[in-house]
Design an enzyme around this catalytic site. Sequence first.
Site, PDB file in Angstrom:
ATOM      1  NE  ARG A 124      -2.843  -0.165   3.275  1.00 24.12           N
ATOM      2  CZ  ARG A 124      -2.409   0.279   4.473  1.00 24.12           C
ATOM      3  NH1 ARG A 124      -2.226   1.589   4.657  1.00 24.12           N
ATOM      4  NH2 ARG A 124      -2.151  -0.561   5.445  1.00 24.12           N
TER       5      ARG A 124
ATOM      6  CE1 TYR B 258     -16.005  12.602 -14.922  1.00 26.47           C
ATOM      7  CE2 TYR B 258     -14.814  12.592 -12.839  1.00 26.47           C
ATOM      8  CZ  TYR B 258     -15.489  11.913 -13.835  1.00 26.47           C
ATOM      9  OH  TYR B 258     -15.635  10.558 -13.741  1.00 26.47           O
TER      10      TYR B 258
ATOM     11  CG  ASP C 292      -9.332  17.568 -13.777  1.00 33.92           C
ATOM     12  OD1 ASP C 292      -8.561  17.183 -14.678  1.00 33.92           O
ATOM     13  OD2 ASP C 292     -10.277  16.878 -13.355  1.00 33.92           O
TER      14      ASP C 292
ATOM     15  CE  LYS D  59     -12.117  10.130 -18.539  1.00 35.69           C
ATOM     16  NZ  LYS D  59     -12.012   9.820 -17.107  1.00 35.69           N
TER      17      LYS D  59
END
Length: 360
Positions: free
Chosen positions: A51, A102, A173, A198
Amino acid sequence: MANDQDAASSYRPATVAVTVGRPPSTPDAPMNVPVTFASTYVAGGDVEYGRFGNPTWAAFEEALGALEGGRCLSFASGLAAVATVLDLVGTDQVVVAARHSYNGTIMQLADLESRGRLKARLVDLTNLDEVIAACEGAALVWLESPTNPALEVADIPAIREAAHAAGAYLVVDNTFATPVLQRPLELDVDIVVHSATKYIAGHSDVLMGAVLTRDEELYRVLKGRRDLIGAVPGPMEAWLALRGLRTLHLRVERAQANAQELVRRLSAHPAISEVRYPGFGGIISIVVAEGALAADLLTHKTSLWINATSLGGVESTFERRRRWKSEPATIPEGLVRMSVGIEDVEDLWDDLERCLDDLH
């Protein structure tokens, strides 16, 4: 790795995308970082547990960090990255965000506000005075530039000045523009966020997110939150995203060239009442003159363009955004967001023109 950010600082972005995050260049060394499938590490080092780190993540983070000009943390998805950044905001503090951000970001803000975690101020990004006024008393200002799907462009320097004067973090962003076209950290933005699903990965086969900053204290805090929450990517996803990153500049250049030619042709077609394009990148939004039904027909009648909700892949996709109930009412019913791929532009236009002619 063979190239750190200091060594890469003399390279242009296309070279950085290809070279950074590779193993040392020694005889018989592999050209690419291997996928490290490990949940547990031998004690005594810097990682200890799966992790907290992974060599495959580290290579991806080095490469994207060099491209954006900051330190990178990878996440399981773009929304995991968004959630971790919003977790910086204390209870009852104010977050200013563009109203056409978004959809997942807006939904997270609405959820947090409904549970009394924070207060959201949604602003019209095209009204700079409104955005600057909203920064007063804010803890964090969230921008997209261009916005999704309205494709509005922010005056980042002016908003940065207002946000920092208020003592707020400024987040951008950068998913649509990518570091090939825009590097917000160079504008003194505090944090950059990506849905690496993306353009960064670029092949519609990965879910990943990323957060970048130049502030070492912010980096430590964000990494601590990621380690604690566990919103980490799988090593295979990181490897695929890094492989995709190698061609980011080529894909963005081709998609942008295709988009600019399509904008020219779409603007002249009588079935389209509005074309929204910020002047760069591979995303176009069109408003179909006959409204929602005609827009839906367009997205279902093409043979090359794919009706799909994601974007930034090598293939061209589009969708009517108001088919989602959570999309803001300020987005026109007939708006179709188009993610232009890297196919031959004449084939893309032939497919669109045939369907648009049927609508007119």
